[in-house]
Write a protein that holds these residues in place. Structure first.
Motif, PDB file in Angstrom:
ATOM      1  N   VAL A  36       0.842  -1.202   0.000  1.00  0.00           N
ATOM      2  CA  VAL A  36       0.000   0.000   0.000  1.00  0.00           C
ATOM      3  C   VAL A  36       0.870   1.242   0.000  1.00  0.00           C
ATOM      4  O   VAL A  36       0.665   2.172  -0.794  1.00  0.00           O
ATOM      5  N   ARG A  37       1.860   1.278   0.887  1.00  0.00           N
ATOM      6  CA  ARG A  37       2.752   2.444   0.978  1.00  0.00           C
ATOM      7  C   ARG A  37       3.511   2.671  -0.322  1.00  0.00           C
ATOM      8  O   ARG A  37       3.673   3.807  -0.775  1.00  0.00           O
ATOM      9  N   GLU A  38       3.961   1.584  -0.936  1.00  0.00           N
ATOM     10  CA  GLU A  38       4.705   1.714  -2.203  1.00  0.00           C
ATOM     11  C   GLU A  38       3.822   2.311  -3.297  1.00  0.00           C
ATOM     12  O   GLU A  38       4.264   3.194  -4.043  1.00  0.00           O
ATOM     13  N   ARG A  39       2.594   1.848  -3.386  1.00  0.00           N
ATOM     14  CA  ARG A  39       1.672   2.372  -4.409  1.00  0.00           C
ATOM     15  C   ARG A  39       1.371   3.852  -4.156  1.00  0.00           C
ATOM     16  O   ARG A  39       1.334   4.657  -5.087  1.00  0.00           O
ATOM     17  N   LEU A  40       1.159   4.204  -2.890  1.00  0.00           N
ATOM     18  CA  LEU A  40       0.877   5.596  -2.555  1.00  0.00           C
ATOM     19  C   LEU A  40       2.057   6.507  -2.869  1.00  0.00           C
ATOM     20  O   LEU A  40       1.896   7.595  -3.433  1.00  0.00           O
ATOM     21  N   ARG A  46       4.270  10.655  -9.029  1.00  0.00           N
ATOM     22  CA  ARG A  46       3.771  10.869 -10.403  1.00  0.00           C
ATOM     23  C   ARG A  46       2.825  12.054 -10.490  1.00  0.00           C
ATOM     24  O   ARG A  46       2.823  12.773 -11.486  1.00  0.00           O
ATOM     25  N   TYR A  47       2.028  12.248  -9.456  1.00  0.00           N
ATOM     26  CA  TYR A  47       1.044  13.339  -9.458  1.00  0.00           C
ATOM     27  C   TYR A  47       1.332  14.292  -8.298  1.00  0.00           C
ATOM     28  O   TYR A  47       0.454  14.610  -7.504  1.00  0.00           O
ATOM     29  N   ASP A  49       1.794  17.354  -8.197  1.00  0.00           N
ATOM     30  CA  ASP A  49       1.149  18.666  -8.241  1.00  0.00           C
ATOM     31  C   ASP A  49      -0.343  18.606  -7.907  1.00  0.00           C
ATOM     32  O   ASP A  49      -1.029  19.632  -7.936  1.00  0.00           O
ATOM     33  N   ALA A  50      -0.852  17.421  -7.583  1.00  0.00           N
ATOM     34  CA  ALA A  50      -2.270  17.288  -7.224  1.00  0.00           C
ATOM     35  C   ALA A  50      -2.484  17.725  -5.777  1.00  0.00           C
ATOM     36  O   ALA A  50      -1.589  17.619  -4.938  1.00  0.00           O
ATOM     37  N   ARG A  51      -3.668  18.206  -5.489  1.00  0.00           N
ATOM     38  CA  ARG A  51      -3.959  18.708  -4.147  1.00  0.00           C
ATOM     39  C   ARG A  51      -4.218  17.583  -3.151  1.00  0.00           C
ATOM     40  O   ARG A  51      -3.838  17.685  -1.986  1.00  0.00           O
ATOM     41  N   HIS A  52      -4.877  16.532  -3.574  1.00  0.00           N
ATOM     42  CA  HIS A  52      -5.249  15.463  -2.644  1.00  0.00           C
ATOM     43  C   HIS A  52      -4.974  14.092  -3.255  1.00  0.00           C
ATOM     44  O   HIS A  52      -5.175  13.884  -4.452  1.00  0.00           O
ATOM     45  N   HIS A  53      -4.529  13.174  -2.403  1.00  0.00           N
ATOM     46  CA  HIS A  53      -4.382  11.766  -2.762  1.00  0.00           C
ATOM     47  C   HIS A  53      -5.164  10.963  -1.714  1.00  0.00           C
ATOM     48  O   HIS A  53      -4.612  10.532  -0.707  1.00  0.00           O
ATOM     49  N   CYS A  54      -6.439  10.824  -1.920  1.00  0.00           N
ATOM     50  CA  CYS A  54      -7.316  10.150  -0.959  1.00  0.00           C
ATOM     51  C   CYS A  54      -7.383   8.657  -1.289  1.00  0.00           C
ATOM     52  O   CYS A  54      -7.296   8.270  -2.462  1.00  0.00           O
TER      53      CYS A  54
END
Length: 203
Positions: A36-40, A46-47, A49-54
Motif C-alpha cells: 500500500v505504501r509503495e503504491r501511494l 507521479r502526481y 502537483d495534485a492537491r489530494h491523494h485520498c
C-alpha cells in the motif's frame, strides 16, 4: 471457515470530472501494508502537483485491516466513499487511490462524496474481479513406484504443484484448497492402508 475471497487481478483506472475538478482513480491488488505504501508513494511522485491523494484499502481474507484516508478533504468526504465502493463489491486485498486536481470551484461535502464514490466505482468497474481460494501448503514423500497414485492425487484434489523431485525417494510440494485438505488426508491414509508408503505433511 473462510474458503475464498474476491479481489482484483490487476491494476485499473477510473476518471470523473466535476466543475473543473478532475478525479483520477487507481485500483490496485495489494496483499500487505508495505505494498500500500509503495503504491501511494509512487502516485504521489507521479502526481506531485495534485492537491489530494485520498485512498482506502482492505487487506486479508477476513478483511482484518481496513483504512480510509481523506488526505485533507473534509472528514468522511473522500476515504469513506472510496471504501464504500470496495465493500459494495465485497473485495479485499484492494487499494483504491483517487487523485484530485482542484478546478477552482468548491463542490461541497455532498459533491465531494459523490465525486470520490463515482471515480472509485469507475476504477473498480474497469477491473477484472477474481475469486481466490485459500490454500494450505503440502508435501508428499513417496517411493517412485507410487508415482501413478500421486499423479491421480494431483488431478483429483486440484493440487497446484510447486516443486517435484523424481528419484528413488520422490517429493511433491504444492498447494491444495483448504476445503479439500481433509479429503486428501483420508485418501492418503487409504493408500497407506493398501500398502503405499506415502507421507503427507500439511502446513
Amino acid at each position: 471457515m473462510i474458503e475464498s475471497y474476491l479481489t482484483i487481478s490487476s491494476a485499473s483506472e477510473g476518471f470523473y470530472k466535476e466543475k473543473g475538478s478532475k478525479f483520477l482513480a487507481f485500483a490496485f491488488p495489494v496483499a500487505t501494508e508495505d505494498e500500500v505504501r509503495e503504491r501511494l508513494e509512487d502516485l504521489r511522485k507521479r502526481y506531485h502537483d495534485a492537491r489530494h491523494h485520498c485512498y482506502a484499502y482492505i487487506l486479508g481474507a477476513e478483511k482484518g485491516s481496513v483504512r480510509a484516508n481523506d488526505d485533507g478533504e473534509p472528514n468522511h468526504s473522500a476515504g469513506d466513499p472510496i471504501l464504500g465502493q470496495i465493500n459494495s463489491k465485497h473485495l479485499t486485498n484492494v487499494l483504491v487511490v483517487v487523485v484530485r486536481y482542484f478546478g477552482g470551484t468548491k463542490l461541497g461535502v455532498s459533491g465531494l462524496i459523490n465525486a470520490y464514490k463515482v471515480s472509485a466505482e469507475d476504477a473498480l468497474n474497469n477491473a477484472t474481479i477474481e475469486k481466490v481460494y485459500l490454500t494450505h501448503c503440502i508435501r508428499v514423500d513417496y517411493p517412485y513406484e507410487s508415482t501413478n497414485e500421486v499423479m491421480r492425487l494431483i488431478n483429483d484434489f486440484e493440487i497446484r504443484v510447486k516443486d517435484q523431485v523424481f528419484e528413488v525417494a520422490c517429493i511433491l510440494k504444492g498447494e491444495v484448497k483448504v476445503t479439500l485438505v481433509q479429503a486428501l488426508k483420508e485418501k492418503v491414509q487409504l493408500l497407506k492402508d493398501t500398502g503405499h508408503k506415502l507421507e503427507l505433511l500439511v502446513e
